[in-house]
Design an enzyme around this catalytic site. Structure first.
Site, short mmCIF file in Angstrom:
data_model
loop_
_atom_site.label_atom_id
_atom_site.label_comp_id
_atom_site.label_asym_id
_atom_site.label_seq_id
_atom_site.Cartn_x
_atom_site.Cartn_y
_atom_site.Cartn_z
N SER A 167 0.86 -1.19 0.00
CA SER A 167 0.00 0.00 0.00
C SER A 167 0.89 1.24 0.00
O SER A 167 1.72 1.40 -0.90
CB SER A 167 -0.96 -0.03 1.20
OG SER A 167 -1.87 1.05 1.13
N THR A 168 0.80 2.10 1.00
CA THR A 168 1.56 3.35 1.03
C THR A 168 3.06 3.08 0.89
O THR A 168 3.64 2.31 1.66
CB THR A 168 1.31 4.10 2.33
OG1 THR A 168 -0.09 4.14 2.59
CG2 THR A 168 1.86 5.52 2.26
N HIS A 193 -2.58 -1.11 -3.45
CA HIS A 193 -3.72 -0.22 -3.30
C HIS A 193 -3.50 1.01 -4.18
O HIS A 193 -2.59 1.80 -3.94
CB HIS A 193 -3.87 0.21 -1.83
CG HIS A 193 -4.15 -0.93 -0.91
ND1 HIS A 193 -3.90 -0.87 0.45
CD2 HIS A 193 -4.66 -2.17 -1.13
CE1 HIS A 193 -4.25 -2.02 1.01
NE2 HIS A 193 -4.70 -2.83 0.06
N MET A 286 0.05 1.23 5.08
CA MET A 286 -0.68 1.42 6.33
C MET A 286 -1.85 0.45 6.40
O MET A 286 -2.32 -0.06 5.38
CB MET A 286 -1.16 2.87 6.48
CG MET A 286 -2.09 3.38 5.43
SD MET A 286 -2.48 5.12 5.72
CE MET A 286 -3.48 5.48 4.27
N ASP A 289 -4.29 -4.88 5.76
CA ASP A 289 -4.69 -5.72 4.64
C ASP A 289 -3.55 -6.64 4.25
O ASP A 289 -2.40 -6.21 4.12
CB ASP A 289 -5.09 -4.84 3.44
CG ASP A 289 -5.60 -5.67 2.27
OD1 ASP A 289 -6.21 -6.72 2.52
OD2 ASP A 289 -5.39 -5.24 1.12
#
Length: 348
Positions: A167-168, A193, A286, A289
């Site tokens: 993600s991030t 993401h 973050m 998931d």
């Protein structure tokens, strides 16, 4: 208290952002600027923790300002972008330069969506404030050095699949992992993401620098060695086994862990069909998931890896996986590609 400076040429957008950020109990807007030149002076005098930066502005565009900022005074930046096909390359360039994250500019005429937007904005600023900027800078330098590095070759397992979730900070982390994998390497499926219009552009950017061939995954696409498949930004990516073939399956069901695509969905499908013939990796991001999915992968016989804290831009998803005991091994980002090659190499 997280000190934020807002940089945007629209007075209305600045007002909306100020209202959202100021409502968070742990944040304070310490300054606003309508162009990068004004922002430069505010940064010097106010020393903010996080900057929200519009990509398109007068006097100096956001990308040029970001390059100067990362060279002279690196700090966490959340880019505000137009989530369109035209805006995708510029936003992804901003992430490669050093921005921690990005978010769509608020739609001022859609009041009912502002509540959800506020939650996401505050979450991203909070994550940016805790991001490891030094890791972003190191990763950039390694990626630049890797561009010209020769890819190793090897005799790899024909029935092995690798899955990566992030993600991030993930767009650049994924790039660092895959950029020097050889053209004949085991197939890789990826859930990052990312918004719908960005996933295709991201796959195209990766394909230009990788030895492997990179695609935005399509429904029913056959999974083959030497190829990387990126989940589209508005669909869950799963893997289906049909006879001796593996196929990409796109699922338009509800978000999982608030995400679509979701890493857990991908990992669960691989645990079902591949088990010990797979490897799973959780990278920076973050939230949580992928943590439970990685555990199910491990329990199915897969070898699982979590990125370590020091090399993660945001140590959320890897931490959640580690706390569940989902990883067989924890590694710094620059060691993961080598480990994947070892796991995928045929035994003599």
């Amino acid at each position: 208290m997280i000190k934020v400076v807002i940089v945007d040429d629209s007075k209305l957008i600045r007002m909306i952002l100020n209202e959202i950020i100021s409502a968070a109990p742990d944040m304070q807007v310490v300054g606003e600027a309508e162009d990068p030149l004004e922002a430069r002076d505010l940064i010097k005098s106010l020393n903010p923790d996080v900057l929200t930066l519009d990509i398109e502005m007068p006097k100096m565009d956001g990308i040029t300002f970001l390059k100067n900022l990362m060279r002279l005074r690196p700090m966490p930046v959340v880019m505000l972008s137009t989530l369109t096909a035209e805006g995708a390359p510029i936003t992804l360039e901003a992430l490669s330069i050093g921005a921690v994250d990005f978010l769509e500019k608020p739609k001022v005429d859609v009041k009912e969506s502002l509540g959800k937007y506020a939650d996401v904005l505050v979450e991203k600023i909070r994550a940016a404030a805790g991001a490891r900027l030094s890791q972003i800078i190191r990763s950039r330098k390694r990626a630049q050095q890797s561009d010209a590095a020769p890819a190793a070759t090897g005799d790899f397992k024909k029935n092995h699949l690798i899955a990566i979730g992030a993600s991030t900070g993930g767009t650049e982390a994924i790039k660092e992992v895959v950029i020097n994998l050889p053209a004949n390497f085991c197939p890789i499926v990826v859930t990052q993401h990312i918004p719908p219009v960005f996933s295709k552009t991201y796959a195209e950017r990766l394909n230009k620098v990788c030895k492997m061939t990179v695609h935005e995954a399509s429904h029913g696409q056959v999974i083959e060695p030497g190829h990387i498949y990126i989940a589209p930004g508005d669909k869950h990516l799963t893997v289906l086994k049909r006879g001796s073939k593996l196929l990409c399956q796109l699922d338009d069901s509800e978000p999982v862990n608030r995400h679509k695509p979701a890493v857990d969905v991908l990992f669960d499908s691989i645990a079902k069909y591949m088990g010990k013939y797979s490897s799973g990796v959780i990278l920076t991001g973050m939230g949580a998931d992928g943590a439970k999915g990685l555990l199910r992968l491990k329990e199915s016989g897969a070898y699982t890896i979590t990125q370590d804290e020091n090399s993660s831009v945001v140590y959320g998803m890897p931490r959640a996986a580690k706390e569940l005991g989902a990883g067989n091994e924890e590694l710094p980002l620059d060691k993961i590609a080598k480990r994947l090659m070892e796991l995928a190499t045929r035994s003599i």
